[in-house]
Design an enzyme around this catalytic site. Structure first.
Site, mmCIF file in Angstrom:
data_model
loop_
_atom_site.group_PDB
_atom_site.id
_atom_site.type_symbol
_atom_site.label_atom_id
_atom_site.label_comp_id
_atom_site.label_asym_id
_atom_site.label_seq_id
_atom_site.Cartn_x
_atom_site.Cartn_y
_atom_site.Cartn_z
ATOM 1 N N TRP A 84 27.521 79.214 -32.285
ATOM 2 C CA TRP A 84 28.821 79.890 -32.112
ATOM 3 C C TRP A 84 29.759 79.170 -31.134
ATOM 4 O O TRP A 84 29.365 78.812 -30.026
ATOM 5 C CB TRP A 84 28.589 81.309 -31.586
ATOM 6 C CG TRP A 84 29.874 81.963 -31.219
ATOM 7 C CD1 TRP A 84 30.478 81.973 -29.983
ATOM 8 C CD2 TRP A 84 30.763 82.659 -32.092
ATOM 9 N NE1 TRP A 84 31.675 82.646 -30.049
ATOM 10 C CE2 TRP A 84 31.865 83.080 -31.328
ATOM 11 C CE3 TRP A 84 30.719 82.978 -33.463
ATOM 12 C CZ2 TRP A 84 32.920 83.815 -31.877
ATOM 13 C CZ3 TRP A 84 31.776 83.698 -34.006
ATOM 14 C CH2 TRP A 84 32.854 84.101 -33.224
ATOM 15 N N ASN A 96 33.948 79.745 -29.605
ATOM 16 C CA ASN A 96 35.306 80.280 -29.694
ATOM 17 C C ASN A 96 36.254 79.462 -28.840
ATOM 18 O O ASN A 96 36.280 78.227 -29.043
ATOM 19 C CB ASN A 96 35.394 81.804 -29.531
ATOM 20 C CG ASN A 96 34.808 82.414 -28.279
ATOM 21 O OD1 ASN A 96 33.611 82.421 -28.105
ATOM 22 N ND2 ASN A 96 35.632 82.971 -27.433
ATOM 23 N N ASP A 97 37.019 80.031 -27.958
ATOM 24 C CA ASP A 97 38.170 79.344 -27.331
ATOM 25 C C ASP A 97 37.900 77.917 -26.831
ATOM 26 O O ASP A 97 36.854 77.660 -26.226
ATOM 27 C CB ASP A 97 38.624 80.103 -26.083
ATOM 28 C CG ASP A 97 38.720 81.592 -26.269
ATOM 29 O OD1 ASP A 97 38.533 82.068 -27.387
ATOM 30 O OD2 ASP A 97 38.970 82.266 -25.269
ATOM 31 N N GLN A 106 34.069 77.784 -25.430
ATOM 32 C CA GLN A 106 33.210 78.965 -25.365
ATOM 33 C C GLN A 106 32.080 78.780 -26.362
ATOM 34 O O GLN A 106 32.321 78.577 -27.562
ATOM 35 C CB GLN A 106 34.037 80.219 -25.714
ATOM 36 C CG GLN A 106 35.010 80.620 -24.635
ATOM 37 C CD GLN A 106 34.295 81.206 -23.439
ATOM 38 O OE1 GLN A 106 33.946 82.375 -23.450
ATOM 39 N NE2 GLN A 106 34.052 80.411 -22.406
ATOM 40 N N GLU A 155 45.301 87.602 -23.364
ATOM 41 C CA GLU A 155 44.229 86.660 -23.030
ATOM 42 C C GLU A 155 44.796 85.242 -22.934
ATOM 43 O O GLU A 155 45.883 84.954 -23.442
ATOM 44 C CB GLU A 155 43.141 86.686 -24.117
ATOM 45 C CG GLU A 155 42.542 88.064 -24.341
ATOM 46 C CD GLU A 155 41.404 88.085 -25.362
ATOM 47 O OE1 GLU A 155 40.364 88.669 -25.065
ATOM 48 O OE2 GLU A 155 41.551 87.515 -26.459
ATOM 49 N N TRP A 183 39.615 86.954 -34.377
ATOM 50 C CA TRP A 183 38.561 87.914 -34.022
ATOM 51 C C TRP A 183 38.329 88.950 -35.111
ATOM 52 O O TRP A 183 37.302 89.618 -35.130
ATOM 53 C CB TRP A 183 38.877 88.590 -32.683
ATOM 54 C CG TRP A 183 38.558 87.711 -31.512
ATOM 55 C CD1 TRP A 183 39.437 87.205 -30.605
ATOM 56 C CD2 TRP A 183 37.264 87.233 -31.116
ATOM 57 N NE1 TRP A 183 38.778 86.432 -29.670
ATOM 58 C CE2 TRP A 183 37.439 86.443 -29.957
ATOM 59 C CE3 TRP A 183 35.972 87.389 -31.620
ATOM 60 C CZ2 TRP A 183 36.382 85.815 -29.301
ATOM 61 C CZ3 TRP A 183 34.919 86.757 -30.965
ATOM 62 C CH2 TRP A 183 35.128 85.983 -29.823
ATOM 63 N N PHE A 218 33.128 82.735 -19.097
ATOM 64 C CA PHE A 218 34.220 82.950 -20.045
ATOM 65 C C PHE A 218 35.261 81.829 -19.907
ATOM 66 O O PHE A 218 35.081 80.863 -19.168
ATOM 67 C CB PHE A 218 34.860 84.319 -19.784
ATOM 68 C CG PHE A 218 34.193 85.447 -20.526
ATOM 69 C CD1 PHE A 218 32.903 85.330 -21.042
ATOM 70 C CD2 PHE A 218 34.860 86.658 -20.727
ATOM 71 C CE1 PHE A 218 32.296 86.380 -21.732
ATOM 72 C CE2 PHE A 218 34.268 87.706 -21.414
ATOM 73 C CZ PHE A 218 32.995 87.573 -21.910
ATOM 74 N N SER A 219 36.378 82.016 -20.599
ATOM 75 C CA SER A 219 37.374 80.931 -20.703
ATOM 76 C C SER A 219 38.016 80.550 -19.377
ATOM 77 O O SER A 219 38.084 81.356 -18.450
ATOM 78 C CB SER A 219 38.462 81.336 -21.698
ATOM 79 O OG SER A 219 37.919 81.262 -22.989
ATOM 80 N N ARG A 273 41.022 87.821 -16.587
ATOM 81 C CA ARG A 273 40.317 86.600 -16.998
ATOM 82 C C ARG A 273 41.211 85.448 -17.466
ATOM 83 O O ARG A 273 42.406 85.564 -17.590
ATOM 84 C CB ARG A 273 39.331 86.942 -18.106
ATOM 85 C CG ARG A 273 39.952 87.546 -19.362
ATOM 86 C CD ARG A 273 38.864 87.708 -20.432
ATOM 87 N NE ARG A 273 39.345 88.350 -21.624
ATOM 88 C CZ ARG A 273 39.323 89.656 -21.845
ATOM 89 N NH1 ARG A 273 38.874 90.478 -20.924
ATOM 90 N NH2 ARG A 273 39.772 90.149 -22.993
ATOM 91 N N ASP A 274 40.514 84.358 -17.786
ATOM 92 C CA ASP A 274 41.050 83.166 -18.449
ATOM 93 C C ASP A 274 42.023 82.379 -17.557
ATOM 94 O O ASP A 274 43.180 82.135 -17.937
ATOM 95 C CB ASP A 274 41.720 83.535 -19.794
ATOM 96 C CG ASP A 274 40.792 84.331 -20.702
ATOM 97 O OD1 ASP A 274 39.567 84.254 -20.493
ATOM 98 O OD2 ASP A 274 41.286 85.025 -21.602
#
Ligand code: FRU
Length: 503
Positions: free
Chosen positions: A53, A55-56, A72, A240, A326, A112-113, A186-187
């Site tokens: 997997w 993601n970002d 990610q 985000e 998503w 996380f990001s 976050r991020d």
């Protein structure tokens, strides 16, 4: 492709794990060879992780001749889970070398990001003057606190590298920014800025439904400066992955752009990135904009941000996004790996006065992928290649380009009723998620479509109108390659290139 032993081992482990975790039935023809990048639907000229997997995109930084791309990553499954930062590097933004996982979870949480910067003056003290560090700033997500129902789940931490990103050490004083009692916090995207003659680090952070700006002299101590959340922006989902950077107008005036990803709430449903053009004085972001602008009207460009530390001799603002949504990311019909990045793009500022918008163009380095070329005469064209770049010039006010295969599947890009559209309702596999079979639309307003550049990979299409003034990115899963292109309403001087794969 370079696949080192560690990644290959992870890959084998994941294959064993895969048989129990997959949400997708393997179809008979979905034969894949482990780690070859030749699996069905495997992107051939886009970045995708060797297995499992993704993601970002995270921590993109240019350093010593390499473009770093972290992402990610969940190494144990092909669906989202405890996040790590996966890692790859490229010398030309086209070919990628996979590297071992860069940053793994610890007792403070999952990773996380976030972003990465070159601390050239060693302001953090984490390196030396002679050997300044790369510093990654990311969100710790504490899933135990989350499960216990706490709100102070997310904090910001840092890690540093003194060997060109090959190994990372967490800072002992983490977290560097604690949680004020807001669950979505976050991020962090950090950049250097000169304010009143002094260098400062500026962090943009997504805080539920606003962007908060923080400043720091050393990447370790952060001060809250201001918040941005105009009442006319889109709030249909959580905010985000912000990014704040300067861009020059065509007249040479400097403006600041703030990207904010939102999910759901995108113009075609699910995840998308809105942006704001305005000014930033080191403390506050202001804009005269009064309506939402979207970076990409397609369904599949999310959480994208820009590279830091691009040399001024280059001067480009380089962007990459996560090519998924998503709404269905976890169930798209790939199994060895899940997700790819968009093509890297150069961002610019188009328009004038207060009517400014972002243009996104594929980076010119991609031209080196061009292989055979042909001039298109219009009508029906037999496609001998699967990986294509097609440059079309419309001559009629409405037009369409239809890709077809022998199984009756078709993917249509066109203009009708003042809108540009991608119709993927019959493009191939769509039944893994109801919303996937959609007609994706973008309003053209006053934009007269002069040229369209299309990039077709095995499982995606990217459409750039008028040199990137309008962009649409979408995933597609044809059960067999498209073998015919039907053109209606285009000049005959249109051009087609077959592209070489990178893996
Ligand atoms: C965006 C996002 C980020 C978060 C990360 C977790 O896609 O939700 O806000 O940091 O993914 O994987």
């Amino acid at each position: 492709m370079v696949l080192n032993n560690q990644v290959f081992l992870l890959f084998l482990i994941s294959l064993i794990g895969f048989s129990c975790t997959s949400h997708v039935e393997k179809t008979e023809d979905m034969a894949y060879e482990a780690g070859t990048y030749k699996e069905k639907y495997r992107p051939q000229f886009h970045f995708s992780p060797p297995a499992n997997w993704m993601n970002d995109p995270n921590g993109m930084v240019y350093h010593k001749g390499e473009y770093h791309l972290f992402y990610q990553y969940y190494p144990d499954s092909n669906v989202w889970g405890p996040m790590h930062w996966g890692h790859a590097v490229s010398k030309n933004l086209v070919e990628w070398e996979n590297l071992p996982i860069a940053i793994a979870p610890d007792s403070l949480g999952w990773i996380f990001s976030g972003s990465a910067v070159f601390d050239s003056e060693n302001s953090s003290g984490l390196g030396t003057q002679e050997d300044p560090p790369l510093v990654a700033i990311f969100t710790y997500h504490n899933h135990l606190k989350d499960e216990a129902g706490s709100s102070d789940v997310q904090t910001q931490g840092i890690a540093f590298s003194l060997d060109n990103g090959r190994s990372w050490k967490k800072y002992k004083g983490n977290p560097v920014l604690t949680n004020p009692g807001i669950r979505d916090f976050r991020d962090p995207k950090v950049r250097k800025m000169v304010v009143e003659g002094k260098e400062k680090w500026i962090m943009s952070l997504a805080v539920k439904d606003k962007i908060s700006f923080y400043s720091s002299p050393n990447l370790l101590d952060w001060r809250h400066e201001s918040d941005f959340n105009p009442d006319w922006a889109t709030y249909d989902g959580v905010w985000e992955c912000p990014d704040l950077f300067p861009l020059k107008t065509q007249d040479g005036e400097e403006k600041w752009v703030l990207l904010v990803s939102i999910s759901p709430g995108g113009p075609n449903g699910g995840s998308a990135t809105q942006y704001f053009v305005g000014d930033f004085d080191g403390q506050t972001f202001t804009t005269n904009q009064k309506e939402v602008k979207w970076l990409d009207y397609g369904t599949d460009n999310y959480a994208g941000v820009t590279w830091s530390n691009i040399p001024s001799s280059d001067g480009r603002t380089l962007f990459i996004g996560w090519m998924s949504n998503w709404r269905y990311a976890k169930v798209v019909p790939t199994d060895v790996w899940r997700s790819a990045m968009t093509l890297p793009r150069t961002l610019s500022l188009l328009g004038e006065g207060d009517e400014l918008w972002i243009g996104s163009k594929p980076v010119e380095e991609l031209e080196q992928l061009r292989d055979h070329s042909a001039t298109l005469e219009g009508g029906n064209i037999a496609l001998e290649h699967e990986l294509l770049e097609i440059a079309l010039q419309p001559k009629a006010s409405d037009f369409s380009a239809t890709f077809k295969n022998g199984s009756g599947e078709m993917l249509v890009i066109g203009k009708k009723e003042g809108e540009l559209f991608i119709d993927r309702t019959k493009s191939g596999l769509t039944d893994f998620k109801e919303e996937f079979a959609s007609i994706i639309k973008a309003p053209l307003k006053d934009l007269e479509v002069k040229d369209i550049d299309i990039f077709l990979d095995r499982a995606s299409i990217e459409v750039f109108v008028n040199d990137g003034a309008l962009v649409m990115t979408a995933l597609v899963f044809p059960t067999a390659a498209y073998t015919e292109l039907q053109l209606k309403g285009f000049e005959t001087k249109s051009k087609l290139y077959s592209l070489k794969g990178i893996w």
